[in-house]
Scaffold this motif. Structure first.
Motif, mmCIF file in Angstrom:
data_model
loop_
_atom_site.group_PDB
_atom_site.id
_atom_site.type_symbol
_atom_site.label_atom_id
_atom_site.label_comp_id
_atom_site.label_asym_id
_atom_site.label_seq_id
_atom_site.Cartn_x
_atom_site.Cartn_y
_atom_site.Cartn_z
ATOM 1 N N VAL A 85 0.864 -1.173 0.000
ATOM 2 C CA VAL A 85 0.000 0.000 0.000
ATOM 3 C C VAL A 85 0.905 1.229 0.000
ATOM 4 C CG1 VAL A 85 -1.785 1.279 1.216
ATOM 5 C CG2 VAL A 85 -1.798 -1.236 1.243
ATOM 6 N N ILE A 86 0.899 1.995 -1.091
ATOM 7 C CA ILE A 86 1.759 3.166 -1.246
ATOM 8 C C ILE A 86 0.861 4.383 -1.439
ATOM 9 C CG2 ILE A 86 3.629 4.201 -2.568
ATOM 10 C CD1 ILE A 86 4.419 1.433 -3.503
ATOM 11 N N ILE A 87 0.897 5.292 -0.458
ATOM 12 C CA ILE A 87 0.007 6.457 -0.460
ATOM 13 C C ILE A 87 0.849 7.725 -0.354
ATOM 14 C CG2 ILE A 87 -1.888 7.617 0.734
ATOM 15 C CD1 ILE A 87 -2.764 4.909 1.794
ATOM 16 N N GLN A 88 0.527 8.711 -1.189
ATOM 17 C CA GLN A 88 1.226 9.996 -1.156
ATOM 18 C C GLN A 88 0.449 10.999 -0.311
ATOM 19 O OE1 GLN A 88 1.798 11.996 -4.953
ATOM 20 N NE2 GLN A 88 3.763 12.814 -4.284
ATOM 21 N N ASP A 89 1.159 11.633 0.615
ATOM 22 C CA ASP A 89 0.542 12.645 1.465
ATOM 23 C C ASP A 89 0.190 13.875 0.630
ATOM 24 O OD1 ASP A 89 0.980 15.208 3.393
ATOM 25 O OD2 ASP A 89 0.220 13.513 4.550
ATOM 26 N N VAL A 90 -1.025 14.358 0.794
ATOM 27 C CA VAL A 90 -1.504 15.477 -0.028
ATOM 28 C C VAL A 90 -0.715 16.748 0.259
ATOM 29 C CG1 VAL A 90 -3.497 16.920 -0.564
ATOM 30 C CG2 VAL A 90 -3.812 14.474 -0.140
ATOM 31 N N ASN A 91 -0.356 16.984 1.519
ATOM 32 C CA ASN A 91 0.292 18.237 1.895
ATOM 33 C C ASN A 91 1.789 18.230 1.602
ATOM 34 O OD1 ASN A 91 -2.152 19.342 2.908
ATOM 35 N ND2 ASN A 91 -1.892 18.178 4.800
ATOM 36 N N SER A 92 2.480 17.168 2.011
ATOM 37 C CA SER A 92 3.939 17.134 1.888
ATOM 38 C C SER A 92 4.425 16.487 0.597
ATOM 39 C CB SER A 92 4.546 16.382 3.077
ATOM 40 O OG SER A 92 4.162 15.009 3.049
ATOM 41 N N SER A 93 3.537 15.744 -0.085
ATOM 42 C CA SER A 93 3.885 14.979 -1.293
ATOM 43 C C SER A 93 4.852 13.837 -0.997
ATOM 44 C CB SER A 93 4.487 15.896 -2.374
ATOM 45 O OG SER A 93 3.538 16.857 -2.795
ATOM 46 N N LEU A 94 5.081 13.528 0.291
ATOM 47 C CA LEU A 94 5.920 12.395 0.665
ATOM 48 C C LEU A 94 5.067 11.126 0.698
ATOM 49 C CD1 LEU A 94 8.027 14.069 3.502
ATOM 50 C CD2 LEU A 94 8.614 13.785 1.091
ATOM 51 N N TRP A 95 5.752 9.970 0.752
ATOM 52 C CA TRP A 95 5.071 8.694 0.575
ATOM 53 C C TRP A 95 5.046 7.879 1.862
ATOM 54 C CZ3 TRP A 95 2.721 7.729 -4.064
ATOM 55 C CH2 TRP A 95 3.082 8.557 -5.115
#
Length: 285
Positions: free
Chosen positions: A185-195
């Motif tokens: 499960v790989i999700i990108q954070d909306v605010n920081s763009s980190l994974w």
């Protein structure tokens, strides 16, 4: 005659510089970390004939954005760069601090000679972010009838670029004990763009194992799973025996302390009548 010859050599030098504009087309690769800094150096010693130096970045639309540099007149630096880019005229370099993912991309170092571009060097900056130390969560990993329910989850966050989970097994001498792997499960954070990355696997608990996982090169602490029930029972017996001994020792110590606090009764002093009788008998004698 001599002056004309020098002017000719100077003109040739400028032409050669312009011809060499694409000599560095292969560019230079630079690495940076989110929140860190990087120094971009043009790779050319100062020479006579140039009167300006620009550091520029290519946007996603292909436009060239001026970042910092110098010229014979004041240059306007964009607000997003003015407090975190520092130009060094001595070694023709620029330091960029507090890096973000948006700083990744193509950069140009452009020398200005008499108002025209006479030399440029290309760079590509890659910006990464270190993942957090992965956390392992264990469910039902013991030997016995519940072995098929042994599941281990690994999760890590705050990294870039996207990464997968790599599992490590210590103590396994035969085939891999991993019987099933769920999709990562790989999700990108909306605010920081980190994974954020996580994955769950199931194990065959036929013998004790130490398990680790890694994400983006960061390795978790090892956890022990699939312990032998007999070994666990022996450990429980030993722990209980030690606890009983400590309890008995504590009771003995308390008993000794209490017994020392008991005061021995003092002898009753002789009464006044007895003292008078002794005194009279002495006087009569």
């Amino acid at each position: 005659m001599r002056r004309g010859y020098l002017e000719f050599l100077f003109a040739v030098s400028l032409v050669l510089l312009c011809v060499n504009t694409d000599a560095d087309a292969a560019g230079h690769n630079l690495q940076g970390i989110v929140g860190g800094s990087v120094r971009i150096r043009c790779g050319l010693d100062p020479f006579s004939g140039f009167n300006g130096l620009y550091f520029q970045k290519k946007s996603s639309e292909g436009q060239e954005i001026f970042i910092n540099g110098y010229y014979d007149r004041p240059l306007t630096v964009l607000p997003e760069y003015i407090n975190r880019t520092f130009f060094n005229k001595t070694d023709l370099s620029m330091e960029m601090t507090n890096l973000t993912l948006s700083d990744e991309g193509d950069y140009l170092c452009i020398f200005i000679c008499n108002g025209a571009n006479c030399k440029e060097t290309k760079f590509y900056l890659t910006v990464t972010a270190n993942y957090s130390v992965p956390v392992l969560e264990v469910q039902g990993c013991r030997s016995g009838p519940g072995a098929h329910n042994c599941a281990i989850s690994c999760s890590s966050s705050g990294g870039h670029p996207p990464s997968s989970v790599t599992w490590g097994v210590i103590g396994n001498k035969t085939s891999s004990p991993i019987t099933d792997k769920e999709e990562s499960v790989i999700i990108q954070d909306v605010n920081s763009s980190l994974w954020n990355v996580s994955q769950t696997v199931r194990l065959n608990c036929s013998h004790p194992l130490n398990i680790t996982c890694s994400v983006g090169g960061v390795v978790s602490h090892a956890v022990s799973v699939c312990q032998d029930p007999d070994t666990q029972d022996k450990h429980v017996v030993v722990v209980c025996a030690v606890a009983v001994l400590l309890l008995i020792l504590t009771i003995i110590i308390i008993f000794v302390i209490m017994s020392r606090r008991i005061q021995i009764p003092a002898e009753t002093p002789p009464s006044t009548d007895v003292e008078l009788q002794n005194l009279n008998s002495r006087q009569a004698g």
